[in-house]
Scaffold this active site. Structure first.
Site, PDB file in Angstrom:
ATOM      1  CE  LYS A 134      -2.838   0.147  11.401  1.00  0.00           C
ATOM      2  NZ  LYS A 134      -2.040   1.159  10.662  1.00  0.00           N
TER       3      LYS A 134
ATOM      4  CG  LEU B 272      -2.165  -0.895   1.145  1.00  0.00           C
ATOM      5  CD1 LEU B 272      -2.844  -0.983   2.509  1.00  0.00           C
ATOM      6  CD2 LEU B 272      -3.150  -0.363   0.108  1.00  0.00           C
TER       7      LEU B 272
ATOM      8  CE1 TYR C 123      -2.299  -3.337  11.707  1.00  0.00           C
ATOM      9  CE2 TYR C 123      -4.558  -4.163  11.767  1.00  0.00           C
ATOM     10  CZ  TYR C 123      -3.550  -3.481  11.118  1.00  0.00           C
ATOM     11  OH  TYR C 123      -3.786  -2.939   9.877  1.00  0.00           O
TER      12      TYR C 123
ATOM     13  CG  ASN D 184       1.600   2.376   4.452  1.00  0.00           C
ATOM     14  OD1 ASN D 184       0.467   1.905   4.399  1.00  0.00           O
ATOM     15  ND2 ASN D 184       2.670   1.701   4.031  1.00  0.00           N
TER      16      ASN D 184
ATOM     17  CB  THR E 276      -1.593  -6.087   1.064  1.00  0.00           C
ATOM     18  OG1 THR E 276      -2.319  -6.530   2.232  1.00  0.00           O
ATOM     19  CG2 THR E 276      -2.147  -4.733   0.610  1.00  0.00           C
TER      20      THR E 276
ATOM     21  CG  ASP F  70      10.498  -0.598   3.116  1.00  0.00           C
ATOM     22  OD1 ASP F  70       9.314  -0.591   2.732  1.00  0.00           O
ATOM     23  OD2 ASP F  70      11.044  -1.592   3.635  1.00  0.00           O
TER      24      ASP F  70
END
Length: 300
Positions: free
Chosen positions: A159, A17, A155, A89, A189, A36
């Site tokens: 979020k 993404l 997670y 991201n 993904t 990255d």
């Protein structure tokens, strides 16, 4: 969209993404800092964008620390002179049920997602406020953070925290002309390829480019990375100036707006509530319509 006067940082943009977001921003004219932990992936992303006529540089650093965030902002300013858009991201997964999740599993995910978003946005906002020309904060949320998800305590918590931070930042940054919004993406993904209902369709797409059926694109709001990227480009643009503090879902053919938590049912008792009074009143007052939880299973 014309973003030729914008400079953006996209964390975790070597693939998936994040790469889709970076490519879309660059195609609209923005200069992009690719980030990255994989140097080869970051360099390949820069080459891909440059080959298409875009402007991009790489900053290889794991997000989560203040120093990493400051390095990303510095890379944007040193390379392109300013920073207008921060897209957070980058993320990792350490999925386990609660009783098997270790402290390290929990801390690693929170460090990258929640703290990484906080530190990157804080560094970006400092620069944007100094420039005095507004800016755009675009963070990555998830249906798990809106609804909860089995095996994702870490997670989902990160979020959900990100969504709460967006609502707070929307208030704090409005005077500076900086908007803050969360994207809630659903796309093909490496992560969603592990979901049995989606896996065969993703494999077919990768093998021969077969498009997803309407049962996925409309029924589940599930599509490709490219389907999601347009929302990030819109939120980075001047056209989104009035969009602030929102959690916006996108995937396949579906665009949606997620609700914010709010009281949906209330009851009152003179003098307050005892435990016995709550037990008596619960099933006939606020407890009549309990809220659902969890991400619904795909219906294909």
């Amino acid at each position: 969209m014309d973003l030729s006067d914008k400079v953006a940082v996209v964390t975790g943009s070597g693939r998936g993404l994040g790469l889709g977001y970076a490519r879309s921003l660059a195609a609209a004219g923005a200069a992009v800092v690719i980030n990255d932990v994989d140097a080869e992936a970051a360099d390949a992303a820069v080459e891909q964008i440059s080959a298409a006529g875009g402007r991009a540089v790489a900053e290889v650093v794991p997000v989560g620390t203040a120093s990493a965030a400051e390095a990303l902002v510095a890379r944007a300013v040193d390379s392109f002179g300013r920073l207008d858009v921060m897209v957070t991201n980058a993320g990792v997964l350490r999925d386990k049920v609660l009783w098997k999740m270790t402290d390290e599993d929990f801390d690693t995910v929170v460090q990258v997602h929640l703290r990484g978003t906080f530190t990157c946005v804080r560094a970006a906002v400092a620069r944007m406020r100094e420039q005095g020309e507004g800016g755009r904060i675009i963070v990555a949320g998830s249906p798990a953070g809106q609804r909860g998800n089995f095996g994702q305590t870490n997670y989902a918590a990160a979020k959900a925290g990100i969504a709460a931070m967006v609502r707070t930042w929307a208030m704090e940054l409005a005077r500076a002309g900086i908007t803050a919004n969360a994207v809630i993406p659903v796309a093909a993904t490496a992560m969603t390829k592990t979901i049995p209902a989606f896996a065969p369709h993703i494999e077919t797409l990768e093998q021969d480019g077969t498009a997803f059926p309407d049962s996925l694109r409309k029924g589940e709001g599930f599509g490709t990375v490219e389907d999601v990227a347009g929302l990030v480009t819109f939120l980075a643009s001047d056209a989104s100036a009035e969009v602030n503090g929102q959690c916006i879902g996108i995937g396949g053919d579906k665009l949606s707006l997620w609700s914010h938590p709010q009281e949906i049912s209330v009851a009152y008792a003179d003098g307050g509530w005892s435990a016995d009074a709550i037990a008596d009143a619960w099933p006939v007052t606020v407890g009549r319509t309990p809220q659902t939880f969890g991400i619904p299973a795909p219906r294909l």
